[in-house]
Design a protein around this motif. Structure first.
Motif, PDB file in Angstrom:
ATOM      1  N   PHE A   7      11.460   5.192   0.329  1.00 42.62           N
ATOM      2  CA  PHE A   7      10.056   5.571   0.512  1.00 42.62           C
ATOM      3  C   PHE A   7       9.328   4.548   1.378  1.00 42.62           C
ATOM      4  O   PHE A   7       8.566   4.911   2.272  1.00 42.62           O
ATOM      5  CB  PHE A   7       9.360   5.701  -0.847  1.00 42.62           C
ATOM      6  N   PHE A   8       9.559   3.250   1.139  1.00 42.16           N
ATOM      7  CA  PHE A   8       8.909   2.210   1.929  1.00 42.16           C
ATOM      8  C   PHE A   8       9.319   2.302   3.394  1.00 42.16           C
ATOM      9  O   PHE A   8       8.475   2.238   4.288  1.00 42.16           O
ATOM     10  CB  PHE A   8       9.250   0.827   1.368  1.00 42.16           C
ATOM     11  N   LEU A   9      10.609   2.453   3.658  1.00 47.52           N
ATOM     12  CA  LEU A   9      11.071   2.535   5.040  1.00 47.52           C
ATOM     13  C   LEU A   9      10.516   3.784   5.736  1.00 47.52           C
ATOM     14  O   LEU A   9      10.101   3.728   6.887  1.00 47.52           O
ATOM     15  CB  LEU A   9      12.595   2.539   5.085  1.00 47.52           C
ATOM     16  N   PHE A  10      10.499   4.915   5.031  1.00 44.91           N
ATOM     17  CA  PHE A  10       9.962   6.146   5.592  1.00 44.91           C
ATOM     18  C   PHE A  10       8.476   5.978   5.911  1.00 44.91           C
ATOM     19  O   PHE A  10       8.012   6.364   6.977  1.00 44.91           O
ATOM     20  CB  PHE A  10      10.184   7.296   4.618  1.00 44.91           C
ATOM     21  N   SER A  11       7.726   5.381   4.994  1.00 44.97           N
ATOM     22  CA  SER A  11       6.293   5.166   5.210  1.00 44.97           C
ATOM     23  C   SER A  11       6.051   4.214   6.375  1.00 44.97           C
ATOM     24  O   SER A  11       5.148   4.417   7.182  1.00 44.97           O
ATOM     25  CB  SER A  11       5.644   4.603   3.949  1.00 44.97           C
ATOM     26  N   PHE A  12       6.849   3.176   6.474  1.00 43.70           N
ATOM     27  CA  PHE A  12       6.688   2.202   7.539  1.00 43.70           C
ATOM     28  C   PHE A  12       6.986   2.828   8.895  1.00 43.70           C
ATOM     29  O   PHE A  12       6.276   2.577   9.875  1.00 43.70           O
ATOM     30  CB  PHE A  12       7.600   0.998   7.303  1.00 43.70           C
ATOM     31  N   LEU A  13       8.009   3.657   8.970  1.00 44.25           N
ATOM     32  CA  LEU A  13       8.341   4.295  10.241  1.00 44.25           C
ATOM     33  C   LEU A  13       7.263   5.273  10.667  1.00 44.25           C
ATOM     34  O   LEU A  13       6.990   5.417  11.857  1.00 44.25           O
ATOM     35  CB  LEU A  13       9.695   4.981  10.139  1.00 44.25           C
ATOM     36  N   LEU A  14       6.637   5.951   9.726  1.00 51.22           N
ATOM     37  CA  LEU A  14       5.530   6.844  10.078  1.00 51.22           C
ATOM     38  C   LEU A  14       4.317   6.047  10.529  1.00 51.22           C
ATOM     39  O   LEU A  14       3.571   6.479  11.388  1.00 51.22           O
ATOM     40  CB  LEU A  14       5.159   7.726   8.887  1.00 51.22           C
ATOM     41  N   TYR A  47      -3.284  -2.201  14.559  1.00 53.65           N
ATOM     42  CA  TYR A  47      -3.109  -3.571  14.093  1.00 53.65           C
ATOM     43  C   TYR A  47      -4.249  -3.982  13.162  1.00 53.65           C
ATOM     44  O   TYR A  47      -4.017  -4.542  12.087  1.00 53.65           O
ATOM     45  CB  TYR A  47      -3.038  -4.510  15.297  1.00 53.65           C
ATOM     46  N   LEU A  48      -5.477  -3.699  13.548  1.00 52.37           N
ATOM     47  CA  LEU A  48      -6.625  -4.043  12.706  1.00 52.37           C
ATOM     48  C   LEU A  48      -6.628  -3.261  11.396  1.00 52.37           C
ATOM     49  O   LEU A  48      -7.093  -3.752  10.372  1.00 52.37           O
ATOM     50  CB  LEU A  48      -7.930  -3.801  13.461  1.00 52.37           C
ATOM     51  N   TYR A  53      -4.250  -3.670   4.503  1.00 55.18           N
ATOM     52  CA  TYR A  53      -3.270  -3.049   3.617  1.00 55.18           C
ATOM     53  C   TYR A  53      -2.129  -4.014   3.285  1.00 55.18           C
ATOM     54  O   TYR A  53      -1.661  -4.062   2.151  1.00 55.18           O
ATOM     55  CB  TYR A  53      -2.707  -1.776   4.250  1.00 55.18           C
ATOM     56  N   ILE A  54      -1.685  -4.767   4.248  1.00 58.91           N
ATOM     57  CA  ILE A  54      -0.615  -5.730   4.013  1.00 58.91           C
ATOM     58  C   ILE A  54      -1.091  -6.819   3.059  1.00 58.91           C
ATOM     59  O   ILE A  54      -0.361  -7.231   2.145  1.00 58.91           O
ATOM     60  CB  ILE A  54      -0.116  -6.324   5.344  1.00 58.91           C
ATOM     61  N   LEU A  55      -2.309  -7.311   3.241  1.00 59.53           N
ATOM     62  CA  LEU A  55      -2.844  -8.339   2.350  1.00 59.53           C
ATOM     63  C   LEU A  55      -2.994  -7.828   0.916  1.00 59.53           C
ATOM     64  O   LEU A  55      -2.620  -8.525  -0.038  1.00 59.53           O
ATOM     65  CB  LEU A  55      -4.189  -8.836   2.870  1.00 59.53           C
ATOM     66  N   VAL A  56      -3.516  -6.627   0.750  1.00 55.70           N
ATOM     67  CA  VAL A  56      -3.681  -6.064  -0.594  1.00 55.70           C
ATOM     68  C   VAL A  56      -2.321  -5.839  -1.241  1.00 55.70           C
ATOM     69  O   VAL A  56      -2.138  -6.117  -2.429  1.00 55.70           O
ATOM     70  CB  VAL A  56      -4.507  -4.757  -0.535  1.00 55.70           C
ATOM     71  N   ALA A  57      -1.347  -5.359  -0.477  1.00 55.34           N
ATOM     72  CA  ALA A  57      -0.002  -5.153  -1.021  1.00 55.34           C
ATOM     73  C   ALA A  57       0.619  -6.484  -1.433  1.00 55.34           C
ATOM     74  O   ALA A  57       1.268  -6.575  -2.488  1.00 55.34           O
ATOM     75  CB  ALA A  57       0.883  -4.457   0.002  1.00 55.34           C
TER      76      ALA A  57
END
Length: 72
Positions: A7-14, A47-48, A53-57
């Motif tokens: 799921f993570f890889l699929f979400s990241f690719l999208l 990028y912005l 999202y990365i910080l919250v994760a």
């Protein structure tokens, strides 16, 4: 665990292929002959958008990890 990784890889690719322009930016940038400025604007907006999202994760993972170690 395997499902979470997939799921993570699929979400990241999208996420990589996201196009993020408002209507006004798109109208102005489509009138140009070269599309390099439009691609740069897209990359900047994505990028912005990604940083919060990365910080919250990361913070969520840190809290989850600490909570589980205290339980044991």
């Amino acid at each position: 665990m395997k499902n979470k990784v997939i799921f993570f890889l699929f979400s990241f690719l999208l996420f990589i292929e996201a196009k993020a322009q408002c209507a006004m930016c798109r109208a102005v940038l489509e009138s140009e002959e070269s599309q390099t400025a439009a691609e740069g604007i897209n990359d900047g907006i994505v990028y912005l958008m990604a940083i919060p999202y990365i910080l919250v994760a990361g913070i969520g993972y840190f809290i989850y990890k600490n909570y589980n170690t205290l339980k044991k």
